[in-house]
Design a protein around this motif. Sequence first.
Motif, PDB file in Angstrom:
ATOM      1  N   ASN A   1     -26.085  -7.670 -19.780  1.00 28.63           N
ATOM      2  CA  ASN A   1     -26.071  -7.578 -18.287  1.00 28.63           C
ATOM      3  C   ASN A   1     -26.447  -6.335 -17.803  1.00 28.63           C
ATOM      4  O   ASN A   1     -26.076  -5.123 -17.501  1.00 28.63           O
ATOM      5  N   ASN A   2     -27.967  -6.390 -17.474  1.00 27.79           N
ATOM      6  CA  ASN A   2     -28.466  -5.079 -16.735  1.00 27.79           C
ATOM      7  C   ASN A   2     -28.820  -5.256 -15.357  1.00 27.79           C
ATOM      8  O   ASN A   2     -29.140  -6.415 -14.970  1.00 27.79           O
ATOM      9  N   ILE A   3     -28.944  -4.219 -14.677  1.00 26.67           N
ATOM     10  CA  ILE A   3     -29.266  -3.984 -13.150  1.00 26.67           C
ATOM     11  C   ILE A   3     -30.665  -2.993 -13.124  1.00 26.67           C
ATOM     12  O   ILE A   3     -30.470  -1.919 -13.446  1.00 26.67           O
ATOM     13  N   PHE A   4     -31.495  -3.731 -12.543  1.00 29.05           N
ATOM     14  CA  PHE A   4     -32.624  -3.026 -12.225  1.00 29.05           C
ATOM     15  C   PHE A   4     -32.739  -2.744 -10.652  1.00 29.05           C
ATOM     16  O   PHE A   4     -32.878  -3.672  -9.875  1.00 29.05           O
ATOM     17  N   LYS A   5     -32.364  -1.401 -10.364  1.00 24.67           N
ATOM     18  CA  LYS A   5     -32.035  -0.843  -9.107  1.00 24.67           C
ATOM     19  C   LYS A   5     -33.198  -0.824  -8.214  1.00 24.67           C
ATOM     20  O   LYS A   5     -34.349  -0.673  -8.700  1.00 24.67           O
ATOM     21  N   HIS A   6     -33.169  -1.325  -6.892  1.00 20.19           N
ATOM     22  CA  HIS A   6     -34.256  -1.506  -5.949  1.00 20.19           C
ATOM     23  C   HIS A   6     -34.982  -2.566  -6.163  1.00 20.19           C
ATOM     24  O   HIS A   6     -35.986  -2.555  -5.339  1.00 20.19           O
TER      25      HIS A   6
ATOM     26  N   ASP B   1     -39.882  -6.122 -23.775  1.00 20.91           N
ATOM     27  CA  ASP B   1     -38.705  -7.320 -24.144  1.00 20.91           C
ATOM     28  C   ASP B   1     -37.963  -7.508 -22.844  1.00 20.91           C
ATOM     29  O   ASP B   1     -36.722  -7.914 -22.960  1.00 20.91           O
ATOM     30  N   ALA B   2     -38.503  -7.169 -21.752  1.00 17.49           N
ATOM     31  CA  ALA B   2     -37.678  -7.615 -20.409  1.00 17.49           C
ATOM     32  C   ALA B   2     -36.180  -7.027 -20.167  1.00 17.49           C
ATOM     33  O   ALA B   2     -35.446  -7.719 -19.863  1.00 17.49           O
ATOM     34  N   PRO B   3     -36.098  -5.670 -20.446  1.00 18.16           N
ATOM     35  CA  PRO B   3     -34.682  -5.209 -19.764  1.00 18.16           C
ATOM     36  C   PRO B   3     -34.412  -5.396 -18.359  1.00 18.16           C
ATOM     37  O   PRO B   3     -33.122  -5.539 -18.180  1.00 18.16           O
ATOM     38  N   CYS B   4     -35.300  -5.861 -17.520  1.00 15.49           N
ATOM     39  CA  CYS B   4     -35.162  -6.129 -16.162  1.00 15.49           C
ATOM     40  C   CYS B   4     -34.497  -7.321 -15.990  1.00 15.49           C
ATOM     41  O   CYS B   4     -33.675  -7.317 -14.812  1.00 15.49           O
TER      42      CYS B   4
ATOM     43  N   SER C   1     -34.821  -6.608  -7.308  1.00 14.99           N
ATOM     44  CA  SER C   1     -34.104  -8.042  -7.844  1.00 14.99           C
ATOM     45  C   SER C   1     -35.317  -8.948  -8.345  1.00 14.99           C
ATOM     46  O   SER C   1     -36.144  -9.341  -7.784  1.00 14.99           O
ATOM     47  N   ARG C   2     -35.277  -9.028  -9.685  1.00  7.60           N
ATOM     48  CA  ARG C   2     -36.205  -9.642 -10.404  1.00  7.60           C
ATOM     49  C   ARG C   2     -35.550 -11.108 -10.983  1.00  7.60           C
ATOM     50  O   ARG C   2     -34.758 -10.629 -11.794  1.00  7.60           O
ATOM     51  N   ARG C   3     -36.186 -11.915 -11.106  1.00  8.20           N
ATOM     52  CA  ARG C   3     -35.617 -13.389 -11.727  1.00  8.20           C
ATOM     53  C   ARG C   3     -36.455 -13.635 -12.935  1.00  8.20           C
ATOM     54  O   ARG C   3     -36.007 -14.318 -13.717  1.00  8.20           O
TER      55      ARG C   3
END
Length: 637
Positions: free
Chosen positions: A168-173, A189-192, A175-177
Amino acid sequence: MYKIPPELKKILKKVSTLPGVYKMIDKDDQIIYVGKAKNLRKRVHTYFQNGKTTLPKVTVMRDKVVNIETTITRSELEALILETNLIKSLRPRYNVLMKDDKNYVYVKIDQKEDFPETHIVRRFSRDGSTYFGPYTSADSILRTLKALQKIFPYRSCQGEITEVTPGNNIFKHLSRRAPCLDFYIKRCDAPCISKITKEEYHKHIEAICTILAGNYHHLEKDWQEAMQRAVHTKEFEKAAKLRDRIQALQVLSEKQYATLTSGHNQDVLAVAKDKEHVVISLFMVRNGHVVQTEHFNLSDYAKGTDPAQIISAFMQQYYVDATSLPKEIVTSIAIPEKKLLEDFIGGIKGQRVQILLPERGERKQLMEIVEENAKLQLESSKKAWEREYMFTTKALEDLQKALKMKKLPRRIECYDISHISGTDKVGSMIVFIDAKPATNMYRTFTVKELAEGINNDFASLQEVLSRRIKYLDANYRQKKKRRKEKSDTVSLPQVPDLIIIDGGKGQLSSVIRVLKAELKAGTKATLPMIVSLAKREEEIFFPGKKEPLLLEKDSPALFLIQRIRDEAHRFAISHHRSLRSKKMIRSRLDTIPGIGPKNKKKLLTTFGSVHGIRDATMQELVTCVGEKLAETIREQL
């Protein structure tokens, strides 16, 4: 025979016999040389003695010296540290310098982050990040990083990603789906979007750091063992991935030049020089393998210097910012004051280091390879140096001769105006020092006195040059300082040798007229030579002269002033476009008092748009920005 000027004789008599640093200063109050000595008086006096052994560089330099300043230190080592810091910050003209150190690059990885980014940067900072380098070729290290990205997918996007819980990662600033293209082409590997955990991602980063540090073979051995284990447990997909990694790693390590059975960590340095140029080649040996090779061009003032002093000066500068230090530094020539240099370099990194001269065996064989590479680099660089000479030193000498100037125009400023039908008028000031752009000295001026929509380049140039020339007056600068007004202390106080106006005779005469008026009004400044360059025929106009000067079409001086003029034009247009684009994206929020960039970002992140802010309840606005600002927003919207 050289005779010491009377004023300099008085200064030399007062020089201390203690250890310390000396600075030689010319008539323009510029520090042209920095040195250190165990006995300051003894060392400084050697520059002013007559003798057949006096180097040409010393002969040229001492004729320019009008003053000498000294700083006493407690020890010779302390003097060496101070000398290195001064050379790095002042870059004196007659010291041996690494050429264009801004062109050297480092790889920066901040391993304190949950999902670190990999940056290529121009400066090494002690900020807690892991650095690798310096590398002389940005392209080469970029290719290496791209190859590593195929083996260990890492993110190339910007922004902080934090792990709340595993998976459960959070990409600050942001919002990426869905992930970006890099994920689909197996480069990330898309940590976003939480496709990889912090622990797994850090394993990739640690492996990248291990390879960049030169430890290929430990990693390859570990992977071989892991692959065999995967085969035994019938995890064939995992084994195939490890096989691909091993193969890719072998391709990367094929670039190595040599292997030493001793398994030592060492840097091998060799110098090659001719009458005009100097090159130092560096081979980095880690765990017995040559993992990196670099070639450094040194300044022209190294050419009249002893090779041992060149390598010594290089080590002082290089190891201050080097990201790794081996136990041994092997040099092609014996180094004077070896023990002092070992203490200095070891003290920087907090470890013991030995400086060795190879006599036989593997070290000697590798040194022969490094020396041969240094000679080849010297030969292959000659054409590039000749071209650089034509565009810099030769161009400046030709320009000095053509304009009949008393001294070489080392600092040249050029001015241009950019606008569209008199709107968003801006002036640009670009600076070339020693025929090269000094971008940190560039400045822009917003034209304030002319109303919007009035198109008058003459008046715009008059305003810009009038404001610029005031900065040459020390009283004006002091006045701004007392009033605590914003003031440039880096570029504008420096006196240009030559000012070029982008325009014709009319622009030049209007500028000269207003500058003379400034001087009459009390501005204490000396005007440098000012000329203008007209575009159509590339005519150079002089104040008070009817006929322009036309340079030869293939003249290096003409190429130089064209480059300077074109750069001023480019810089003016880019700043003008920047102003216009800011106006175009100006939000309704910008007109509300009390809303700055932070609050604007917070409001748009929370409510999505101005329309969303307008529809928000008072309580929602208060929660976001506080009661006072919420009331202002309600009133304005």
